[in-house]
Design a protein around this motif. Structure first.
Motif, mmCIF file in Angstrom:
data_model
loop_
_atom_site.group_PDB
_atom_site.id
_atom_site.type_symbol
_atom_site.label_atom_id
_atom_site.label_comp_id
_atom_site.label_asym_id
_atom_site.label_seq_id
_atom_site.Cartn_x
_atom_site.Cartn_y
_atom_site.Cartn_z
ATOM 1 N N SER A 130 0.802 -1.224 0.000
ATOM 2 C CA SER A 130 0.000 0.000 0.000
ATOM 3 C C SER A 130 0.835 1.274 0.000
ATOM 4 C CB SER A 130 -0.940 0.017 1.213
ATOM 5 O OG SER A 130 -0.218 0.186 2.417
ATOM 6 N N MET A 131 2.140 1.172 0.331
ATOM 7 C CA MET A 131 2.989 2.362 0.357
ATOM 8 C C MET A 131 4.063 2.347 -0.740
ATOM 9 S SD MET A 131 2.210 4.748 2.521
ATOM 10 C CE MET A 131 3.780 5.611 2.733
ATOM 11 N N LYS A 132 3.918 1.488 -1.732
ATOM 12 C CA LYS A 132 4.862 1.514 -2.857
ATOM 13 C C LYS A 132 4.772 2.865 -3.562
ATOM 14 C CE LYS A 132 4.578 -3.427 -4.026
ATOM 15 N NZ LYS A 132 4.080 -4.401 -5.005
ATOM 16 N N ASP A 133 5.858 3.415 -4.157
ATOM 17 C CA ASP A 133 7.163 2.791 -4.107
ATOM 18 C C ASP A 133 8.049 3.371 -3.006
ATOM 19 O OD1 ASP A 133 7.601 5.298 -5.296
ATOM 20 O OD2 ASP A 133 9.025 4.549 -6.755
ATOM 21 N N THR A 134 7.424 4.144 -2.088
ATOM 22 C CA THR A 134 8.160 4.652 -0.936
ATOM 23 C C THR A 134 8.644 3.492 -0.076
ATOM 24 O OG1 THR A 134 6.798 6.648 -0.931
ATOM 25 C CG2 THR A 134 8.039 6.170 1.083
ATOM 26 N N LYS A 193 0.899 4.462 6.942
ATOM 27 C CA LYS A 193 0.388 5.277 5.845
ATOM 28 C C LYS A 193 1.058 6.652 5.911
ATOM 29 C CE LYS A 193 -2.835 2.147 4.877
ATOM 30 N NZ LYS A 193 -2.750 1.299 3.680
ATOM 31 N N ARG A 194 0.754 7.491 4.934
ATOM 32 C CA ARG A 194 1.239 8.870 4.945
ATOM 33 C C ARG A 194 0.151 9.793 5.501
ATOM 34 N NH1 ARG A 194 5.626 10.975 2.628
ATOM 35 N NH2 ARG A 194 5.884 9.146 1.260
ATOM 36 N N MET A 230 -5.209 9.632 6.807
ATOM 37 C CA MET A 230 -4.072 8.868 6.301
ATOM 38 C C MET A 230 -4.370 8.265 4.933
ATOM 39 S SD MET A 230 -2.021 9.066 8.981
ATOM 40 C CE MET A 230 -2.043 9.235 10.771
ATOM 41 N N MET A 231 -3.346 8.252 4.069
ATOM 42 C CA MET A 231 -3.487 7.624 2.750
ATOM 43 C C MET A 231 -2.212 6.872 2.400
ATOM 44 S SD MET A 231 -5.432 10.597 0.523
ATOM 45 C CE MET A 231 -5.491 9.589 -0.948
ATOM 46 N N GLY A 232 -2.373 5.808 1.608
ATOM 47 C CA GLY A 232 -1.224 5.082 1.095
ATOM 48 C C GLY A 232 -0.705 5.738 -0.178
ATOM 49 N N ASP A 233 0.606 5.637 -0.421
ATOM 50 C CA ASP A 233 1.185 6.204 -1.642
ATOM 51 C C ASP A 233 0.800 5.400 -2.880
ATOM 52 O OD1 ASP A 233 2.370 8.095 -0.044
ATOM 53 O OD2 ASP A 233 4.394 7.238 -0.154
ATOM 54 N N ASN A 234 0.502 4.117 -2.710
ATOM 55 C CA ASN A 234 0.026 3.270 -3.802
ATOM 56 C C ASN A 234 -1.493 3.435 -3.842
ATOM 57 O OD1 ASN A 234 -0.260 1.357 -5.806
ATOM 58 N ND2 ASN A 234 0.544 -0.343 -4.598
ATOM 59 N N THR A 292 -6.006 0.508 1.642
ATOM 60 C CA THR A 292 -7.160 0.674 2.523
ATOM 61 C C THR A 292 -6.792 1.742 3.537
ATOM 62 O OG1 THR A 292 -7.771 -1.643 2.258
ATOM 63 C CG2 THR A 292 -8.687 -0.483 4.161
ATOM 64 N N ASP A 293 -7.410 2.918 3.431
ATOM 65 C CA ASP A 293 -6.974 4.041 4.251
ATOM 66 C C ASP A 293 -8.159 4.903 4.680
ATOM 67 O OD1 ASP A 293 -7.492 5.605 1.888
ATOM 68 O OD2 ASP A 293 -5.463 5.168 1.181
ATOM 69 N N SER A 294 -7.913 6.169 4.974
ATOM 70 C CA SER A 294 -8.957 7.035 5.529
ATOM 71 C C SER A 294 -10.033 7.421 4.524
ATOM 72 C CB SER A 294 -8.339 8.309 6.112
ATOM 73 O OG SER A 294 -7.554 8.023 7.251
#
Length: 280
Positions: A43-47, A120-121, A220-224, A229-231
Motif C-alpha cells: 500500500s505504500m509503494k514505491d516509498t 500510511k502517509r 491517512m493515505m497510502g502512496d500506492n 485501505t486508508d482514511s
C-alpha cells in the motif's frame, strides 16, 4: 553432591533472571524509543516495498496507550494487546510529552477498529477538508502539485510472506512478466514531495465526497493510491476512517534493510540499494 546440585540450581536461576532482565530491557526500549516494523503489503509503494524492515521512532510524537507493544504469537496462543498492558492510558485522546505530527510524515498507527498496526502517509490535519477529484488529491479546496515521474516496474510474482501478487496497470500479465504502474511526484501544502502510484480509475477512491478531519484526528493515505485501505474508507466499511491522535505509534524515518524474499532471513534476497535508506 549437594554443593553441585546447589550450584546447578543457582546457574539455572541466574539464567532465568538474565532472560527476564533482557526481556524487560527490550520491552522498555521498544515501548519508549523504537519499534521494529516489517512491511507486509504494497500500500505504500514505491516509498516502501514489501519486505522493508524499519524502526519506528516513538519519541517524536510522545506516548499514549498505543506506545505499548502488542505481543501476538499465534503458534503458542499468545495474544497480548497494547490495551491489555496500557489500557489505563486510553480514552482521552491525549499523549504524554506529545508532539504534533506534520503533514507528509509516514506514520505507524493502531487501526481504530481492529487494533492492528498500519503504516500510511499523513495527508490531512485536524480541520482540513480532503477530497479526491478525478484521481487528484485536493486539500482545503486546492489540488496538490503533481508531476509525471515515469513508471514503476516490478516483476509479477508472489511477494513477501503473504505471497500476494502486485496489481498492474498493464495487467493482466503472466507470471514473471513486467508489472507497470504510472508514477507521479505529489507535492503537499508545506512543500513535502513524494511519489505516488496509480493503476486504474476506481470510483470509490478516485472521486470522493469531502472529508472534514475532526479535531484530534488525522487523515491517512497510502502512496500506492489504488491499492490502499486508508482514511478514504470508513472503518465501519473495512477502511481506516479518521485516526485519533492517541492511536499514533510513531514516525517511520529510515529503512534498515529490505528483503525481496518470503523471509527476512533469506539474506540472498536482500535489496542492496535499500540499506539505511531515508524515508521521504
Amino acid at each position: 553432591m549437594a554443593d553441585k546440585a546447589e550450584k546447578g540450581g543457582n546457574a539455572i536461576w541466574e539464567t532465568i533472571k538474565t532472560i527476564v532482565y533482557a526481556l524487560l530491557i527490550a520491552g522498555v526500549f521498544r515501548t519508549l524509543f523504537f519499534q521494529p516494523f516489517w512491511i507486509p503489503s504494497g500500500s505504500m509503494k514505491d516509498t516502501l516495498l514489501i519486505g522493508d524492515f524499519l524502526f519506528v521512532n516513538k519519541m517524536v510524537y510522545g506516548y499514549s496507550y498505543a506506545s505499548c507493544p502488542s505481543i501476538r504469537i499465534g503458534a503458542v496462543g499468545l495474544d497480548v494487546d497494547a490495551k491489555d498492558l496500557c489500557g489505563f492510558l486510553d480514552g482521552d485522546n491525549t499523549r504524554l510529552l506529545g508532539g504534533e505530527p506534520d503533514r507528509g510524515d509516514v506514520v505507524v498507527f493502531r487501526h481504530p477498529a481492529t487494533g492492528e498496526d498500519y503504516i500510511k502517509r499523513l495527508i490531512g490535519l485536524p480541520g482540513d477538508k480532503i477530497q479526491m477529484i478525478d484521481s487528484v488529491l485536493h486539500i482545503n479546496g486546492a489540488a496538490v502539485g503533481l508531476e509525471d515521474a515515469g513508471t514503476f516496474v516490478e516483476t509479477f510474482e508472489r511477494q513477501g510472506p503473504l505471497g500476494r501478487y502486485p496489481l498492474c496497470e498493464n495487467g493482466p500479465v503472466g507470471q514473471g512478466a513486467e508489472c507497470v504502474k504510472t508514477r507521479q511526484t505529489e507535492t503537499l501544502p508545506g512543500g513535502t514531495s513524494h511519489d505516488i502510484l496509480n493503476i486504474a480509475y476506481q470510483r470509490r477512491s478516485d472521486d470522493t465526497g469531502v472529508f472534514t478531519v475532526p479535531e484530534g484526528h488525522y487523515f491517512m493515505m497510502g502512496d500506492n493510491r489504488d491499492n490502499s485501505t486508508d482514511s478514504r474508507f470508513a472503518k465501519t466499511a473495512g477502511g481506516v476512517g479518521f485516526v485519533p491522535y492517541e492511536n499514533i505509534i510513531g514516525r517511520a524515518d529510515r529503512i534498515m534493510f529490505s528483503s525481496a524474499g518470503r523471509s527476512m532471513l533469506f539474506f540472498w534476497t536482500w535489496r542492496g540499494d535499500r540499506f539505511f535508506k531515508a524515508i521521504d
